[in-house]
Scaffold this motif. Structure first.
Motif, mmCIF file in Angstrom:
data_model
loop_
_atom_site.group_PDB
_atom_site.id
_atom_site.type_symbol
_atom_site.label_atom_id
_atom_site.label_comp_id
_atom_site.label_asym_id
_atom_site.label_seq_id
_atom_site.Cartn_x
_atom_site.Cartn_y
_atom_site.Cartn_z
ATOM 1 N N ALA A 33 0.820 -1.203 0.000
ATOM 2 C CA ALA A 33 0.000 0.000 0.000
ATOM 3 C C ALA A 33 0.859 1.261 0.000
ATOM 4 C CB ALA A 33 -0.931 -0.009 1.218
ATOM 5 N N ALA A 34 1.913 1.264 0.812
ATOM 6 C CA ALA A 34 2.789 2.437 0.903
ATOM 7 C C ALA A 34 3.481 2.699 -0.427
ATOM 8 C CB ALA A 34 3.821 2.226 2.007
ATOM 9 N N ALA A 35 3.969 1.659 -1.068
ATOM 10 C CA ALA A 35 4.685 1.815 -2.333
ATOM 11 C C ALA A 35 3.768 2.388 -3.410
ATOM 12 C CB ALA A 35 5.253 0.472 -2.783
ATOM 13 N N LEU A 36 2.555 1.867 -3.503
ATOM 14 C CA LEU A 36 1.626 2.333 -4.525
ATOM 15 C C LEU A 36 1.153 3.755 -4.250
ATOM 16 C CD1 LEU A 36 -0.450 -0.947 -4.946
ATOM 17 C CD2 LEU A 36 1.184 0.001 -6.580
ATOM 18 N N GLU A 37 0.934 4.075 -2.986
ATOM 19 C CA GLU A 37 0.531 5.437 -2.643
ATOM 20 C C GLU A 37 1.623 6.438 -2.998
ATOM 21 O OE1 GLU A 37 -0.339 5.244 1.477
ATOM 22 O OE2 GLU A 37 -2.175 4.063 1.226
ATOM 23 N N LEU A 38 2.860 6.106 -2.642
ATOM 24 C CA LEU A 38 3.960 7.039 -2.873
ATOM 25 C C LEU A 38 4.240 7.248 -4.353
ATOM 26 C CD1 LEU A 38 6.461 6.058 -0.033
ATOM 27 C CD2 LEU A 38 5.261 8.235 -0.311
ATOM 28 N N VAL A 39 4.210 6.171 -5.132
ATOM 29 C CA VAL A 39 4.502 6.337 -6.557
ATOM 30 C C VAL A 39 3.388 7.133 -7.230
ATOM 31 C CG1 VAL A 39 3.394 4.273 -7.560
ATOM 32 C CG2 VAL A 39 5.519 5.138 -8.531
ATOM 33 N N GLY A 40 2.170 7.012 -6.716
ATOM 34 C CA GLY A 40 1.073 7.798 -7.261
ATOM 35 C C GLY A 40 1.161 9.264 -6.866
ATOM 36 N N GLU A 41 1.662 9.536 -5.670
ATOM 37 C CA GLU A 41 1.746 10.908 -5.176
ATOM 38 C C GLU A 41 2.986 11.646 -5.682
ATOM 39 O OE1 GLU A 41 1.712 10.573 -0.964
ATOM 40 O OE2 GLU A 41 -0.257 9.620 -0.876
ATOM 41 N N ALA A 42 4.131 10.958 -5.643
ATOM 42 C CA ALA A 42 5.401 11.635 -5.921
ATOM 43 C C ALA A 42 6.051 11.212 -7.229
ATOM 44 C CB ALA A 42 6.377 11.390 -4.762
ATOM 45 N N GLY A 43 5.563 10.135 -7.848
ATOM 46 C CA GLY A 43 6.229 9.621 -9.041
ATOM 47 C C GLY A 43 7.279 8.594 -8.679
ATOM 48 N N TYR A 44 7.689 7.858 -9.687
ATOM 49 C CA TYR A 44 8.638 6.768 -9.441
ATOM 50 C C TYR A 44 9.991 7.280 -8.961
ATOM 51 C CZ TYR A 44 11.608 2.709 -10.312
ATOM 52 O OH TYR A 44 12.500 1.678 -10.172
ATOM 53 N N ALA A 45 10.508 8.326 -9.600
ATOM 54 C CA ALA A 45 11.861 8.804 -9.294
ATOM 55 C C ALA A 45 11.993 9.239 -7.837
ATOM 56 C CB ALA A 45 12.242 9.949 -10.223
ATOM 57 N N LYS A 46 10.931 9.826 -7.279
ATOM 58 C CA LYS A 46 11.004 10.340 -5.909
ATOM 59 C C LYS A 46 10.559 9.324 -4.864
ATOM 60 C CE LYS A 46 10.464 15.197 -7.220
ATOM 61 N NZ LYS A 46 9.669 16.444 -7.052
ATOM 62 N N THR A 47 10.119 8.192 -5.318
ATOM 63 C CA THR A 47 9.757 7.135 -4.373
ATOM 64 C C THR A 47 11.014 6.399 -3.950
ATOM 65 O OG1 THR A 47 7.560 6.833 -5.358
ATOM 66 C CG2 THR A 47 8.424 5.002 -4.063
ATOM 67 N N THR A 48 11.206 6.230 -2.648
ATOM 68 C CA THR A 48 12.414 5.579 -2.131
ATOM 69 C C THR A 48 12.050 4.447 -1.175
ATOM 70 O OG1 THR A 48 12.565 7.049 -0.213
ATOM 71 C CG2 THR A 48 13.666 7.771 -2.242
ATOM 72 N N ALA A 56 4.957 2.655 5.656
ATOM 73 C CA ALA A 56 4.429 1.333 6.017
ATOM 74 C C ALA A 56 4.622 1.014 7.496
ATOM 75 C CB ALA A 56 5.094 0.258 5.169
ATOM 76 N N GLY A 57 5.475 1.794 8.175
ATOM 77 C CA GLY A 57 5.731 1.533 9.587
ATOM 78 C C GLY A 57 6.621 0.332 9.817
ATOM 79 N N VAL A 58 7.548 0.096 8.898
ATOM 80 C CA VAL A 58 8.491 -1.020 9.044
ATOM 81 C C VAL A 58 9.907 -0.484 8.872
ATOM 82 C CG1 VAL A 58 6.799 -2.646 8.106
ATOM 83 C CG2 VAL A 58 8.486 -1.611 6.576
ATOM 84 N N GLY A 59 10.880 -1.290 9.186
ATOM 85 C CA GLY A 59 12.260 -0.903 8.982
ATOM 86 C C GLY A 59 12.712 -1.179 7.555
ATOM 87 N N LYS A 60 13.731 -0.457 7.121
ATOM 88 C CA LYS A 60 14.270 -0.700 5.777
ATOM 89 C C LYS A 60 14.721 -2.140 5.622
ATOM 90 C CE LYS A 60 17.474 2.404 5.695
ATOM 91 N NZ LYS A 60 18.617 3.194 5.185
ATOM 92 N N GLN A 61 15.250 -2.711 6.713
ATOM 93 C CA GLN A 61 15.757 -4.079 6.654
ATOM 94 C C GLN A 61 14.646 -5.060 6.284
ATOM 95 O OE1 GLN A 61 16.047 -1.980 9.145
ATOM 96 N NE2 GLN A 61 18.235 -1.503 9.326
ATOM 97 N N THR A 62 13.433 -4.768 6.731
ATOM 98 C CA THR A 62 12.303 -5.639 6.396
ATOM 99 C C THR A 62 12.078 -5.660 4.893
ATOM 100 O OG1 THR A 62 11.225 -5.225 8.518
ATOM 101 C CG2 THR A 62 9.830 -6.017 6.726
#
Length: 224
Positions: A33-48, A56-62
């Motif tokens: 959900a977080a990935a799809l929301e961000l790419v829709g809001e900011a575009g692919y290039a700005k999604t990290t 998503a409330g998780v760590g990068k390691q996850t």
């Protein structure tokens, strides 16, 4: 945790261990959900990855434990979304076959109507437009998304058209991979470029034009 026995004594009761698989599935869904929301809001290039993890409330390691890059996260999230929206719209999941009732036109119209419903669903439309736009600018990414996301669905059309050939409903010399573009490509172009409304009537017309042509037919009494 402790509980009382009938004699009034207390005893220890083991607390059930947390269900790791349930926790992982909850995290996975949150990441999708977080990935799809961000790419829709900011575009692919700005999604990290960092942004996805934070939302998503998780760590990068996850995330890195399950995926190697944001492209991998988005592709999996998008496949999952496409599966859900297609099923809800009465469409065909990517790992299934197109319907084969023996009526090719009816089968194609059914699937393309469901595709229109999916394309107009904001949950699907917003992130898919962002990914499509980035795929035009980034050729390598565009090829990857086409190969992993679009080609499997297109091959379902190929299989259905080949079945129609076997049944004698299409000319033997027709290339199914080219033929499917007669109705799929105009639909994609209209959606991407906003050149006209997306309706069931429009996709029905595409199927009719693709299967029956647009040239006038000679009368039965005309010379060949």
């Amino acid at each position: 945790m402790r509980e009382q026995t009938k004699s009034g004594e207390s005893k220890s009761v083991a607390k059930p261990a947390p269900d790791a698989s349930r926790r992982s599935e909850k995290s996975r869904r949150a990441i999708y959900a977080a990935a799809l929301e961000l790419v829709g809001e900011a575009g692919y290039a700005k999604t990290t990855i960092e942004g996805i993890a934070a939302r998503a409330g998780v760590g990068k390691q996850t995330i890195y434990r399950w995926w190697s890059s944001k492209a991998d996260v988005l592709m999996e999230a998008f496949l999952d979304l496409a599966e859900q929206t297609s099923e809800q719209a009465g469409g065909v999941p990517v790992d299934h076959a197109l319907p084969d009732t023996g009526d090719l036109a009816a089968d194609l119209k059914l699937v393309l109507r469901a595709t229109v419903d999916e394309l107009l669903d904001p949950r699907f439309e917003v992130p898919s437009r962002a990914l499509a736009a980035e795929g035009v600018a980034d050729e390598a990414l565009g090829r990857e998304f086409f190969t992993k996301l679009l080609e499997p669905s297109l091959m379902l059309y190929v299989q259905r058209l080949r079945a129609a050939q076997d049944a004698g409903d299409l000319r033997p010399g027709v290339d199914p991979r080219i033929a499917l573009e007669l109705f799929v490509s105009p639909l994609a172009q209209r959606w991407l470029q906003h050149t006209g409304p997306l309706t069931h009537a429009y996709t029905d017309t595409l199927v009719d034009y693709a299967l029956y042509g647009i040239a006038s037919r000679p009368s039965s009494g005309s010379a060949p």
